[in-house]
Scaffold this motif. Structure first.
Motif, PDB file in Angstrom:
ATOM      1  N   LYS A  42       0.837  -1.212   0.000  1.00  0.00           N
ATOM      2  CA  LYS A  42       0.000   0.000   0.000  1.00  0.00           C
ATOM      3  C   LYS A  42       0.868   1.257   0.000  1.00  0.00           C
ATOM      4  O   LYS A  42       0.554   2.239  -0.671  1.00  0.00           O
ATOM      5  CB  LYS A  42      -0.930   0.008   1.220  1.00  0.00           C
TER       6      LYS A  42
ATOM      7  N   HIS B 155       1.839   1.689  -3.450  1.00  0.00           N
ATOM      8  CA  HIS B 155       0.647   2.080  -4.218  1.00  0.00           C
ATOM      9  C   HIS B 155       0.341   3.577  -4.051  1.00  0.00           C
ATOM     10  O   HIS B 155       0.056   4.281  -5.016  1.00  0.00           O
ATOM     11  CB  HIS B 155      -0.519   1.215  -3.741  1.00  0.00           C
TER      12      HIS B 155
ATOM     13  N   ASP C 184      -1.355  -2.186  -5.914  1.00  0.00           N
ATOM     14  CA  ASP C 184      -2.629  -2.429  -5.228  1.00  0.00           C
ATOM     15  C   ASP C 184      -3.067  -3.884  -5.389  1.00  0.00           C
ATOM     16  O   ASP C 184      -3.643  -4.476  -4.472  1.00  0.00           O
ATOM     17  CB  ASP C 184      -3.722  -1.496  -5.768  1.00  0.00           C
TER      18      ASP C 184
HETATM   19 FE   LIG Z   1      -6.014   3.104  -3.896  1.00  0.00          FE
END
Ligand SMILES: [Fe+2]
Length: 168
Positions: free
Chosen positions: A39, A42, A58
């Motif tokens: 994350k 991402h 992701d």
């Molecule tokens: Fe997102």
């Protein structure tokens, strides 16, 4: 005599179960950390190839989210308590902290690829231990997760030409 053997067998089985629970708890912690690392990548990646990398990172996080659920539920199936609290993850993770100063897609790909391959090594050791303990259901689940994460190691590391380690 028979009773003694039964008691010893029971104690042996209990010991094996506790060692599997501790192994799974370690896997849970590392998997949660790795999911959050995906994350981080991402959210923070910038520059060239931003959008495909943003989506890929992701996808890695989503795959890990499913693995987290499998591991946590296996712990509960075996009679344990799944501890996925951020406090425990912060204290017990075996992965290095994800750097906050990196920016480019290549930097994020390199960092995430390194974390993925370290995770695969830890997973491999856990598979060997579960197999030795003859908990084939746990070993099989970890093999499935490992196969999936190896695939993402390939997809992420393919963005970095200098990446050395081979999939485990
Ligand atoms: Fe997102």
């Amino acid at each position: 005599m028979e009773l003694m053997r039964t008691k010893t067998d029971k104690e042996g089985k209990e010991k094996v179960k506790l060692s599997i629970l501790s192994l799974l708890q370690d896997r849970l912690v590392d998997t949660i950390d790795l999911m959050m690392q995906a994350k981080q990548a991402h959210w923070n990646t910038k520059g060239k190839h931003f959008y495909p990398l943003h989506l890929l990172f992701d996808e890695v996080a989503e795959a890990l989210k499913k693995s987290i659920d499998l591991i946590a539920e296996r712990i509960v199936q075996l009679g344990g308590v799944a501890d996925g609290t951020v406090q425990t993850v912060g204290k017990k993770t075996k992965l290095p902290m994800y750097p906050l100063h990196i920016v480019t897609g290549e930097e994020h790909s390199t960092n995430l690829a390194n974390a993925l391959i370290q995770y695969c090594d830890l997973e491999k050791n856990a598979i060997i231990s579960a197999n030795d303990a003859q908990d084939f259901a746990t070993a099989d689940m970890l093999i499935d997760i490992s196969r999936e994460i190896n695939k993402y190691y390939w997809l992420v590391s393919a963005h970095v030409y200098t990446q050395k380690p081979q999939p485990r």
